[in-house]
Design a protein around this motif. Structure first.
Motif, PDB file in Angstrom:
ATOM      1  N   ALA A  94       0.656  -1.217   0.167  1.00  0.00           N
ATOM      2  CA  ALA A  94       0.091  -0.062   0.167  1.00  0.00           C
ATOM      3  C   ALA A  94       0.195   1.693  -0.255  1.00  0.00           C
ATOM      4  O   ALA A  94       1.423   1.240   1.018  1.00  0.00           O
ATOM      5  N   VAL A  95       0.701   2.063  -0.978  1.00  0.00           N
ATOM      6  CA  VAL A  95       1.580   3.314  -1.160  1.00  0.00           C
ATOM      7  C   VAL A  95       0.900   4.183  -0.526  1.00  0.00           C
ATOM      8  O   VAL A  95      -0.526   4.954  -0.449  1.00  0.00           O
ATOM      9  N   LEU A  96       1.657   5.016   0.909  1.00  0.00           N
ATOM     10  CA  LEU A  96       1.092   6.112   1.686  1.00  0.00           C
ATOM     11  C   LEU A  96       0.521   7.189   1.217  1.00  0.00           C
ATOM     12  O   LEU A  96       1.229   7.478   0.400  1.00  0.00           O
ATOM     13  N   ALA A  97      -0.337   8.511   1.947  1.00  0.00           N
ATOM     14  CA  ALA A  97      -0.015   9.654   0.798  1.00  0.00           C
ATOM     15  C   ALA A  97       1.231  10.110   1.522  1.00  0.00           C
ATOM     16  O   ALA A  97       1.776  11.284   0.973  1.00  0.00           O
ATOM     17  N   ILE A  98       1.417   9.632   2.441  1.00  0.00           N
ATOM     18  CA  ILE A  98       3.199  10.515   3.071  1.00  0.00           C
ATOM     19  C   ILE A  98       3.989   9.954   1.866  1.00  0.00           C
ATOM     20  O   ILE A  98       5.430  10.089   2.261  1.00  0.00           O
ATOM     21  N   GLY A  99       4.050   8.787   1.379  1.00  0.00           N
ATOM     22  CA  GLY A  99       4.747   8.570   0.926  1.00  0.00           C
ATOM     23  C   GLY A  99       5.712   7.152   0.932  1.00  0.00           C
ATOM     24  O   GLY A  99       6.267   6.239   0.188  1.00  0.00           O
ATOM     25  N   LYS A 100       5.683   6.545   2.211  1.00  0.00           N
ATOM     26  CA  LYS A 100       5.920   5.603   2.581  1.00  0.00           C
ATOM     27  C   LYS A 100       5.334   4.262   2.232  1.00  0.00           C
ATOM     28  O   LYS A 100       4.402   4.453   1.769  1.00  0.00           O
ATOM     29  N   THR A 101       6.073   3.226   2.343  1.00  0.00           N
ATOM     30  CA  THR A 101       4.570   1.958   1.906  1.00  0.00           C
ATOM     31  C   THR A 101       4.457   0.679   2.844  1.00  0.00           C
ATOM     32  O   THR A 101       5.212   0.605   4.177  1.00  0.00           O
ATOM     33  N   LEU A 102       3.949   0.282   3.343  1.00  0.00           N
ATOM     34  CA  LEU A 102       3.319  -0.561   3.998  1.00  0.00           C
ATOM     35  C   LEU A 102       2.957  -1.866   3.389  1.00  0.00           C
ATOM     36  O   LEU A 102       2.568  -2.271   2.371  1.00  0.00           O
ATOM     37  N   ASP A 103       3.855  -2.930   3.021  1.00  0.00           N
ATOM     38  CA  ASP A 103       3.252  -4.678   2.734  1.00  0.00           C
ATOM     39  C   ASP A 103       2.280  -5.495   3.338  1.00  0.00           C
ATOM     40  O   ASP A 103       2.561  -4.849   4.945  1.00  0.00           O
ATOM     41  N   PHE A 104       1.718  -5.631   3.257  1.00  0.00           N
ATOM     42  CA  PHE A 104       0.872  -7.143   3.362  1.00  0.00           C
ATOM     43  C   PHE A 104       0.224  -7.747   3.310  1.00  0.00           C
ATOM     44  O   PHE A 104       0.847  -8.584   1.462  1.00  0.00           O
ATOM     45  N   ASP A 105      -0.513  -8.690   3.402  1.00  0.00           N
ATOM     46  CA  ASP A 105      -0.437 -10.703   3.452  1.00  0.00           C
ATOM     47  C   ASP A 105      -1.975 -10.745   2.379  1.00  0.00           C
ATOM     48  O   ASP A 105      -2.533 -11.022   1.297  1.00  0.00           O
ATOM     49  N   LEU A 106      -2.524  -9.211   3.614  1.00  0.00           N
ATOM     50  CA  LEU A 106      -4.087  -9.883   3.933  1.00  0.00           C
ATOM     51  C   LEU A 106      -5.202  -8.658   3.900  1.00  0.00           C
ATOM     52  O   LEU A 106      -4.363  -7.868   5.101  1.00  0.00           O
ATOM     53  N   LEU A 107      -5.642  -8.077   2.942  1.00  0.00           N
ATOM     54  CA  LEU A 107      -6.666  -6.301   3.186  1.00  0.00           C
ATOM     55  C   LEU A 107      -8.117  -6.749   3.748  1.00  0.00           C
ATOM     56  O   LEU A 107      -8.287  -7.669   3.063  1.00  0.00           O
ATOM     57  N   VAL A 108      -8.153  -5.935   4.813  1.00  0.00           N
ATOM     58  CA  VAL A 108      -9.695  -6.138   5.172  1.00  0.00           C
ATOM     59  C   VAL A 108      -9.711  -4.649   4.950  1.00  0.00           C
ATOM     60  O   VAL A 108      -9.450  -3.462   4.987  1.00  0.00           O
ATOM     61  N   ILE A 109     -10.753  -4.128   4.492  1.00  0.00           N
ATOM     62  CA  ILE A 109     -11.555  -2.421   3.914  1.00  0.00           C
ATOM     63  C   ILE A 109     -12.803  -2.985   4.622  1.00  0.00           C
ATOM     64  O   ILE A 109     -13.919  -3.834   4.685  1.00  0.00           O
TER      65      ILE A 109
END
Ligand SMILES: Cc1cc2nc3c(=O)[nH]c(=O)nc-3n(C[C@H](O)[C@H](O)[C@H](O)COP(=O)(O)OP(=O)(O)OC[C@H]3O[C@@H](n4cnc5c(N)ncnc54)[C@H](O)[C@@H]3O)c2cc1C
Length: 410
Positions: A215-230
Motif C-alpha cells: 500500500a503506497v501511503l499519502a506521505i510516500g511510505k509503503t506498507l506491505d501486507f498479505d491480506l487486506l480488510v476494507i
C-alpha cells in the motif's frame, strides 16, 4: 393479511415480534440474501476469535420461524418491488404478493475507488457471517493484515483476528480512532489499550495506491501486507425503494411508525434514517437496538397497532479487548470531563438538557444518563451536581423515581 419482510436480521426480527403482538395468525414471509437462520451480526468478530460458535450466535432460537408462523425464504434476494401490484420479485424469478411490506435490507460495505485495489488478490470486507468465514479460511499465523478503517467494524475485525495472524496494522485518514463516536482524548485511551495487544495504527494518512501487496501511503511510505480488510464505512441499501419513488436522503425516510412515503411499504434498521432526539436532526443510526425497536414499531403498526418510535439517539455499547466503551447522543455543548488511568468520562449539556456522553472504562449506571437524554429531562429538575459524578436514582425527584421504577419508589 399477508406480510412480507425483506431482510432477516435485527430489524426483521423486531418486525416479526411486533406483528405477533397484534396479529397472531396472518402469514409472514421473510426473504433474505443470507442463507442463515437469523444471527447476531456484532458477534462475527467473536466467532473469529473463537469466543462463540455459529450455534450460539443465533439471534433467536431454532424454532423461531415455526413458533411465529413465518416462512423463511433464505439465499434469495429481492430484485424488484412493484407497489401497484403489491408484489416483489425474487432472484429466482418467482414473485410474492403482499398486503404490507417491510424493507429491512441493512447496509453494504463501501469499497473506495483506490488505484490498484482490483488487483489485490486477498481482500475482504467484514459485515456478514460469510465474510467472517472467508476471512477465517484466508488467515494464517504468518499473515500480515492491513485493515483500512479504524471505525467500529475495522477494530472489531482487528480484535477477532489478532491472535491468529503475525501482525495487524490499521490505517485511517482520521486523526484518531473511532472518529464517528469518540473525541480525541477518549480515542487515545482506547488506542493505547488496543496497542498493548500488539495492534499498530497509522493515523492521519491514507492509501493512495496499491501495488500488488504494497500500500503506497499519502506521505510516500509503503506498507506491505498479505491480506487486506476494507472497513471504511457502510452505505444504506436504499436503491430498491429509491427506484420506485420512495423518499430517501442518505437512508430511507420513514415516520415514527416506520412508514415510508409509499403506501403499505415500511422500512426499518440500518437502511433508514431516524430523528436523533439529541440533536433533532434526521440521520442514519446504524445500530442494533435502533434496528430492533424500529422493526418492532413498524410491525405493530403494520398489524393495526400503535407504538411510535420517537426516542432514537446514536448509542454504542462496545468492548475492545475487555475495555468497555459507551457513547450516546451528541457532543455539542458544555462539557464535563473526568480522567484517570484507563477511565475517561465526558458528559455534554446543552440548554438545560444532557445531550451526550462518552464513558470509557467505567460505564456503571449509564442507563440513567441515557434516560436523561432520551426523555429530554430538564436538568434543573434533578440533582445534576450529584449525577455529574455518579449517576444515581436519588438525584431524581420522588415522583420521577416512582415513574422510573414503575410506582415503587419511596
Ligand atoms: C462487525 C460488526 C460489529 C457491530 N457491532 C455493533 C455493536 O457493538 N453495537 C451495535 O449497536 N451495532 C453493531 N453493529 C451494527 C449492527 O449489526 C446493525 O446495526 C444491525 O445488524 C442492523 O440490522 P438490520 O436488520 O437493519 O440490517 P442488517 O443486519 O444489515 O441485515 C440486513 C439483511 O438484509 C439482507 N438483504 C439486503 N438486501 C436484500 C435484498 N435485496 N433481498 C433480500 N435480502 C436482502 C442482507 O443480506 C442482510 O442479511 C455491528 C456490525 C458489524 C458488522
Amino acid at each position: 393479511m399477508k406480510y412480507v419482510i425483506i431482510g432477516n436480521s435485527t430489524a426483521a426480527v423486531g418486525c416479526i415480534e411486533g406483528l405477533r403482538q397484534i396479529d397472531k395468525t396472518s402469514p409472514i414471509a421473510v426473504v433474505s440474501v443470507e442463507k442463515y437462520h437469523t444471527y447476531s451480526r456484532p458477534l462475527i468478530s467473536y466467532l473469529l476469535a473463537g469466543k462463540t460458535t455459529e450455534r450460539k450466535m443465533k439471534y433467536r432460537p431454532e424454532s423461531f420461524y415455526k413458533d411465529n408462523g413465518c416462512k423463511l425464504i433464505a439465499g434469495k434476494s429481492v430484485i424488484k418491488i412493484e407497489p401497484d401490484k403489491k408484489a416483489i420479485t425474487l432472484s429466482d424469478g418467482k414473485s410474492l404478493g403482499y398486503d404490507k411490506l417491510l424493507f429491512a435490507a441493512g447496509s453494504t460495505p463501501f469499497v473506495p475507488p483506490i488505484k490498484g485495489l482490483d488487483e489485490v488478490t486477498h481482500k475482504y470486507t467484514f459485515m456478514s457471517l460469510d465474510d467472517a468465514k472467508a476471512l477465517e479460511q484466508a488467515i494464517a499465523k504468518d499473515c500480515r493484515v492491513l485493515i483500512l478503517g479504524a471505525g467500529l467494524i475495522g477494530l472489531k475485525c482487528a480484535e477477532g483476528i489478532n491472535k491468529k495472524v503475525q501482525s495487524v496494522t490499521v490505517i485511517d485518514m482520521a486523526q484518531h480512532i473511532l472518529p464517528s463516536i469518540l473525541d480525541a482524548a477518549g480515542a487515545e485511551v482506547v488506542k493505547s489499550h488496543i496497542e498493548k495487544k500488539g495492534i499498530r495504527f497509522v493515523l492521519s494518512d491514507s492509501v493512495q495506491e496499491f501495488q500488488g501487496n504494497s500500500a503506497v501511503l499519502a506521505i510516500g511510505k509503503t506498507l506491505d501486507f498479505d491480506l487486506l480488510v476494507i472497513a471504511v464505512g457502510v452505505r444504506p441499501n436504499i436503491h430498491l425503494l429509491k427506484e420506485i419513488g420512495a423518499k430517501t436522503v442518505r437512508g430511507i425516510v420513514t415516520d415514527c411508525y416506520g412508514q415510508t412515503s409509499l403506501p403499505s411499504i415500511y422500512a426499518a434498521g440500518d437502511c433508514t434514517e431516524s430523528v436523533d432526539v439529541s440533536t433533532g436532526e434526521n440521520r442514519v443510526l446504524a445500530l442494533l437496538p435502533n434496528a430492533y425497536i424500529q422493526g418492532e414499531c413498524a410491525g405493530i403498526h403494520m398489524a393495526g397497532g400503535n407504538k411510535p418510535y420517537d426516542k432514537a439517539i446514536p448509542m454504542n455499547a462496545i468492548g475492545f479487548f475487555g475495555l468497555h466503551v459507551l457513547t450516546a447522543g451528541s457532543y455539542d455543548g458544555e462539557e464535563y470531563i473526568t480522567k484517570s488511568a484507563g477511565v475517561y468520562k465526558r458528559i455534554v449539556v446543552k440548554d438545560n438538557h444532557l445531550v451526550g456522553f462518552i464513558l470509557i472504562g467505567d460505564g456503571a449506571r449509564a442507563g440513567i444518563y441515557t434516560h436523561l437524554i432520551k426523555d429530554r429531562i430538564p436538568l434543573d429538575t434533578v440533582d445534576f451536581e450529584l449525577i455529574k459524578d455518579k449517576p444515581q436514582l436519588i438525584a431524581f425527584s420522588q415522583s420521577a423515581r416512582s415513574k422510573m421504577l414503575g410506582g415503587v419508589a419511596r
